[in-house]
Design an enzyme around this catalytic site. Structure first.
Site, PDB file in Angstrom:
ATOM      1  N   ASP A  79       0.551   1.330   1.588  1.00  0.00           N
ATOM      2  CA  ASP A  79      -0.462   2.126   2.280  1.00  0.00           C
ATOM      3  C   ASP A  79       0.160   2.824   3.487  1.00  0.00           C
ATOM      4  O   ASP A  79       0.627   2.178   4.423  1.00  0.00           O
ATOM      5  CB  ASP A  79      -1.611   1.223   2.745  1.00  0.00           C
TER       6      ASP A  79
ATOM      7  N   TYR B 237       0.669   8.282  10.481  1.00  0.00           N
ATOM      8  CA  TYR B 237       1.733   7.326  10.749  1.00  0.00           C
ATOM      9  C   TYR B 237       3.106   7.987  10.824  1.00  0.00           C
ATOM     10  O   TYR B 237       4.057   7.372  11.318  1.00  0.00           O
ATOM     11  CB  TYR B 237       1.799   6.255   9.650  1.00  0.00           C
TER      12      TYR B 237
ATOM     13  N   LYS C 213      -3.356   8.766   3.731  1.00  0.00           N
ATOM     14  CA  LYS C 213      -4.598   9.163   4.373  1.00  0.00           C
ATOM     15  C   LYS C 213      -4.402  10.472   5.140  1.00  0.00           C
ATOM     16  O   LYS C 213      -3.342  10.703   5.716  1.00  0.00           O
ATOM     17  CB  LYS C 213      -5.063   8.045   5.322  1.00  0.00           C
TER      18      LYS C 213
ATOM     19  N   HIS D 186      -8.873   9.907   6.719  1.00  0.00           N
ATOM     20  CA  HIS D 186      -8.524   8.786   7.606  1.00  0.00           C
ATOM     21  C   HIS D 186      -9.638   8.436   8.593  1.00  0.00           C
ATOM     22  O   HIS D 186      -9.826   7.264   8.933  1.00  0.00           O
ATOM     23  CB  HIS D 186      -7.241   9.126   8.359  1.00  0.00           C
TER      24      HIS D 186
ATOM     25  N   TRP E 216      -8.774  -2.675   6.760  1.00  0.00           N
ATOM     26  CA  TRP E 216      -7.604  -2.455   7.616  1.00  0.00           C
ATOM     27  C   TRP E 216      -7.697  -3.461   8.768  1.00  0.00           C
ATOM     28  O   TRP E 216      -8.767  -3.928   9.101  1.00  0.00           O
ATOM     29  CB  TRP E 216      -7.463  -1.009   8.089  1.00  0.00           C
TER      30      TRP E 216
ATOM     31  N   LYS F   3       0.479  -5.932   7.373  1.00  0.00           N
ATOM     32  CA  LYS F   3       1.780  -5.339   7.693  1.00  0.00           C
ATOM     33  C   LYS F   3       2.629  -6.356   8.434  1.00  0.00           C
ATOM     34  O   LYS F   3       2.133  -7.065   9.314  1.00  0.00           O
ATOM     35  CB  LYS F   3       1.591  -4.104   8.580  1.00  0.00           C
TER      36      LYS F   3
ATOM     37  N   ARG G   4       7.550 -13.440   7.122  1.00  0.00           N
ATOM     38  CA  ARG G   4       6.090 -13.295   7.153  1.00  0.00           C
ATOM     39  C   ARG G   4       5.611 -12.415   5.999  1.00  0.00           C
ATOM     40  O   ARG G   4       4.528 -12.635   5.443  1.00  0.00           O
ATOM     41  CB  ARG G   4       5.641 -12.736   8.494  1.00  0.00           C
TER      42      ARG G   4
END
Length: 265
Positions: free
Chosen positions: A43, A48, A73, A104, A180, A225, A231
Site C-alpha cells: 500500500d 508518500y 492513493k 486519499h 489505516w 508498516k 517486526r
C-alpha cells in the site's frame, strides 16, 4: 494468507504492507524485504512520494505481476488532474494496471476525481477503485452518482477506534473496510496495554499480533508498516492462531470512538 473478495470479484490479501513515511531512497530495499517475508499486498500513495520504490521492488522480485496486490492513493482534485496522475502512477509503479486506487482524502472536486477513476476502471487500468477518509454522507453521494461502486474504504481503525457503525455501513453497501494506522501509530502505549499483552501471553503472541489478529477476525483489511525485518516478520505471523470469542469481546470494550489523529471519517 487470508483473502477478502471485493465487489469486483477480485481477491485482496487481508494483510498488507504499508509504506507511509518510508523515505523514497529506502523504499525499494524495505519493500523487497517485505516481499521476502511473504507480503504480496503493498500500500503506497502519491502523497508518500515512494511509488517508484514500490515499483522497483516488485519488478526486482522476479515474481509474476499477478502475484501482487498493489494499492495507491490519489491526492489530486478533479477529472483532468486525476487522469494525469493515474498515468503517472502506472509509470512510477512500472505496471500496466493497479489493483486498487483510492481517493486519499476528501478533495474539493472528489466527484470529478471519482469519474476519472471510474473511467480508468472501465478501461482496465485500475482493477478496483475506492475511497479513504470519507464519511457516510460523502460515500452515499458517490453511490448515488456513479455506476461503479467503491470497492474499498480505507479509514482510521485500531482497538481504540473500532468504527463499528462505519464498518456496518460498508458491509451493507458491499464495500470492504480497510484500516489505516492499525497500531494507532503507537499512541496510548498500545503495545504495552495490559489487556492486549495478557491476551497475547495466553497465545504466545505479542500485543501487536493480537491487534492484527483482532482486525482480521473483524473482517477488516490491515496494512501495518515496519522497516524492521524482525517486526515485519512478527506482523506476518498471525495466521497460526485465533482469538476466542471472549477475547474478541474484551478487545471490543477498548473502543473509545474517537480519532487519535483528528479525522472525522
Amino acid at each position: 494468507m487470508q483473502y477478502v473478495t471485493l465487489n469486483t470479484g477480485a481477491l485482496m490479501p487481508q494483510l498488507g504492507f504499508g509504506v507511509y513515511q518510508i523515505p523514497e531512497k529506502e523504499t525499494a530495499a524495505i519493500v523487497s524485504q517485505a516481499i521476502k517475508t511473504g507480503y504480496r499486498h503493498i500500500d503506497t500513495a502519491q502523497y508518500y512520494r515512494n511509488e517508484v520504490g514500490v515499483g522497483q521492488a516488485v519488478k526486482a522480485s522476479g515474481l509474476p505481476r499477478e502475484d501482487f496486490f498493489i494499492t495507491t492513493k490519489l491526492a489530486t482534485s478533479g477529472y483532468g488532474a486525476t487522469k494525469t496522475q493515474i498515468s503517472l502512477a502506472l509509470k512510477k509503479l512500472q505496471t500496466d494496471y493497479i489493483d486498487l486506487m483510492l481517493i486519499h482524502w476528501v478533495v474539493s472536486d472528489y466527484l470529478g476525481t471519482y469519474r476519472a477513476l471510474q473511467e480508468a476502471y472501465e478501461a482496465g487500468q485500475l482493477k478496483a477503485i475506492g475511497l479513504s477518509n470519507f464519511n457516510q454522507k460523502q460515500i452515499k453521494e458517490i453511490l448515488d452518482r456513479f455506476s461503479v461502486r467503491p470497492a474499498v474504504l480505507q479509514n482510521e481503525m485500531h482497538v481504540f477506534r473500532q468504527q463499528a457503525a462505519m464498518r456496518q455501513f460498508c458491509h451493507d453497501n458491499g464495500i470492504q473496510f480497510e484500516s489505516w494506522a492499525p497500531f494507532g501509530e503507537g499512541k496510548k502505549n498500545i503495545f504495552a496495554h495490559p489487556l492486549l499483552t495478557a491476551i497475547g501471553n495466553s497465545y504466545g503472541k505479542t500485543a501487536a499480533q493480537v491487534i492484527l489478529r483482532f482486525l482480521l477476525q473483524e473482517d477488516v483489511v490491515a496494512i501495518p508498516k515496519s522497516a524492521d525485518s524482525g517486526r515485519m516478520r512478527q506482523n506476518f505471523e498471525i495466521f497460526d492462531f485465533e482469538l476466542s470469542s471472549e477475547d474478541m469481546e474484551s478487545i471490543r470494550q477498548l473502543d473509545r470512538g474517537r480519532s487519535l489523529f483528528g479525522w472525522n471519517g
